[in-house]
Motif scaffolding. Sequence first.
Motif, mmCIF file in Angstrom:
data_model
loop_
_atom_site.group_PDB
_atom_site.id
_atom_site.type_symbol
_atom_site.label_atom_id
_atom_site.label_comp_id
_atom_site.label_asym_id
_atom_site.label_seq_id
_atom_site.Cartn_x
_atom_site.Cartn_y
_atom_site.Cartn_z
ATOM 1 N N ILE A 1 1.611 -5.355 9.208
ATOM 2 C CA ILE A 1 2.612 -5.234 8.150
ATOM 3 C C ILE A 1 2.696 -3.808 7.635
ATOM 4 C CG2 ILE A 1 3.220 -6.014 5.812
ATOM 5 C CD1 ILE A 1 1.872 -8.693 6.506
ATOM 6 N N LEU A 2 3.920 -3.329 7.468
ATOM 7 C CA LEU A 2 4.174 -2.019 6.868
ATOM 8 C C LEU A 2 4.776 -2.238 5.487
ATOM 9 C CD1 LEU A 2 4.467 1.087 6.942
ATOM 10 C CD2 LEU A 2 6.691 0.743 8.077
ATOM 11 N N ASN A 3 4.134 -1.669 4.470
ATOM 12 C CA ASN A 3 4.548 -1.829 3.080
ATOM 13 C C ASN A 3 5.029 -0.475 2.559
ATOM 14 O OD1 ASN A 3 4.885 -2.838 0.473
ATOM 15 N ND2 ASN A 3 2.725 -2.638 -0.055
ATOM 16 N N LEU A 4 6.354 -0.274 2.562
ATOM 17 C CA LEU A 4 6.929 0.994 2.131
ATOM 18 C C LEU A 4 7.163 1.005 0.628
ATOM 19 C CD1 LEU A 4 9.543 1.537 5.000
ATOM 20 C CD2 LEU A 4 7.253 2.540 4.799
ATOM 21 N N PHE A 5 6.955 2.179 0.012
ATOM 22 C CA PHE A 5 7.033 2.314 -1.446
ATOM 23 C C PHE A 5 6.046 1.321 -2.078
ATOM 24 C CE2 PHE A 5 11.143 3.236 0.472
ATOM 25 C CZ PHE A 5 11.381 4.528 0.053
ATOM 26 N N ALA A 6 4.808 1.419 -1.626
ATOM 27 C CA ALA A 6 3.805 0.379 -1.881
ATOM 28 C C ALA A 6 3.401 0.252 -3.342
ATOM 29 C CB ALA A 6 2.561 0.643 -1.034
ATOM 30 N N TYR A 7 3.582 1.325 -4.134
ATOM 31 C CA TYR A 7 3.169 1.324 -5.541
ATOM 32 C C TYR A 7 1.689 0.949 -5.623
ATOM 33 C CZ TYR A 7 3.652 0.470 -10.632
ATOM 34 O OH TYR A 7 3.515 0.493 -12.001
ATOM 35 N N THR A 8 1.308 -0.104 -6.331
ATOM 36 C CA THR A 8 -0.107 -0.472 -6.466
ATOM 37 C C THR A 8 -0.514 -1.572 -5.477
ATOM 38 O OG1 THR A 8 0.430 -2.022 -8.235
ATOM 39 C CG2 THR A 8 -0.181 0.219 -8.887
ATOM 40 N N CYS A 9 0.290 -1.706 -4.409
ATOM 41 C CA CYS A 9 -0.077 -2.512 -3.241
ATOM 42 C C CYS A 9 -0.115 -4.026 -3.497
ATOM 43 C CB CYS A 9 -1.407 -2.040 -2.658
ATOM 44 S SG CYS A 9 -1.429 -0.277 -2.235
ATOM 45 N N ALA B 1 -3.261 -11.412 7.040
ATOM 46 C CA ALA B 1 -2.677 -10.339 7.845
ATOM 47 C C ALA B 1 -3.754 -9.638 8.669
ATOM 48 C CB ALA B 1 -1.969 -9.329 6.944
ATOM 49 N N GLU B 2 -3.373 -9.231 9.872
ATOM 50 C CA GLU B 2 -4.293 -8.492 10.732
ATOM 51 C C GLU B 2 -4.481 -7.059 10.238
ATOM 52 O OE1 GLU B 2 -3.840 -6.407 15.029
ATOM 53 O OE2 GLU B 2 -3.335 -8.539 14.983
ATOM 54 N N LYS B 3 -3.370 -6.448 9.769
ATOM 55 C CA LYS B 3 -3.392 -5.061 9.330
ATOM 56 C C LYS B 3 -2.242 -4.823 8.360
ATOM 57 C CE LYS B 3 -4.448 -0.571 9.550
ATOM 58 N NZ LYS B 3 -5.766 -0.010 9.139
ATOM 59 N N VAL B 4 -2.493 -4.050 7.292
ATOM 60 C CA VAL B 4 -1.426 -3.643 6.378
ATOM 61 C C VAL B 4 -1.490 -2.132 6.208
ATOM 62 C CG1 VAL B 4 -0.394 -3.858 4.098
ATOM 63 C CG2 VAL B 4 -1.515 -5.838 5.126
ATOM 64 N N VAL B 5 -0.355 -1.478 6.375
ATOM 65 C CA VAL B 5 -0.222 -0.046 6.144
ATOM 66 C C VAL B 5 0.636 0.157 4.898
ATOM 67 C CG1 VAL B 5 0.641 2.146 7.055
ATOM 68 C CG2 VAL B 5 -0.430 0.478 8.594
#
Length: 315
Positions: free
Chosen positions: A153-161, A172-176
Amino acid sequence: MMTAAALPTFFEVLCARLAECNQEVRRVFHGRGRCYEGLDQLTADWLGNGVLQIAIFKESDSEFYAALQEGISALVASDVWTKCQGTTVILQHRDREGSETETLVGEMPSQIDVVENGLNYKLDLGKRQNNGLFLDMRLGRQWVQENAAGKRILNLFAYTCGFSVAAIEGGAEKVVNLDMAKSSLSRGRENHHLNQHDLSKVSFLGHELFKSWGKVKKFGPYDLVIIDPPSFQKGSFVLTKDYAKILRRLPELVSESGDVLACVNAPDVKPDFLTEQMKEQAPAFSYISRLENPPEFEDIDTDSALKVMHFKHKA
């Protein structure tokens, strides 16, 4: 114009919702949706841990503030306040310099750990306009948690995630996470720690997106891309101009049959902005549905409310 005469409605709705929300963080009054005449610049959030945060978005007259204080005094003497274990009422003036916050009842903590959908997040109180979690995105985070299992998963403009926390909790296997504010990403790490998450599955990129496509692509392709930008960020992002730059990159970022969650929270930008932009910039992505907003964020015009749109890569 807000009026003191409308405040009994505010306290009636507030008390009814306080009785329902237990210790989870929740919007308990949403005047910004223009469903309550004379209260359109007023909101209230229950943060759990005994803390109620009221916010005023436009200065009102002295009669309004006096009636508000009188109503709060009655609230804290009520059975509702006792049952929800209330201790503190703070008032944030969103219209004033630095979003000045005053304590009306009890003592305001500088930080507070809140619970949403069983997950923990750390918020700052009295320091800045936004405290660290946008409550109108509650169902969006829930959707991500329910659809994250085994995905990159790609989290753009993640702020405080917040999306990242929900995704890792959902398997999730991976979060960016990418956000140019490194302090927000640091809070994101704290939020993951609060939930005892394995941080080897999470990356934090403190970069400006439009200068960092190479770094972003390195971790891909992604099974889900989340785009939740600010409406305007001076010098870096203008929604109506820059959203297209992100959408046209999606084919090289999203795996076949992958998903995109595209979000807009500008009242004057309607849902068809996203569907039309996607058709133009990334025609291989099909519109699936618009996620519902939390019912406590009622709005007289649903097109003006938060838009969270689900698309799927059909390539």
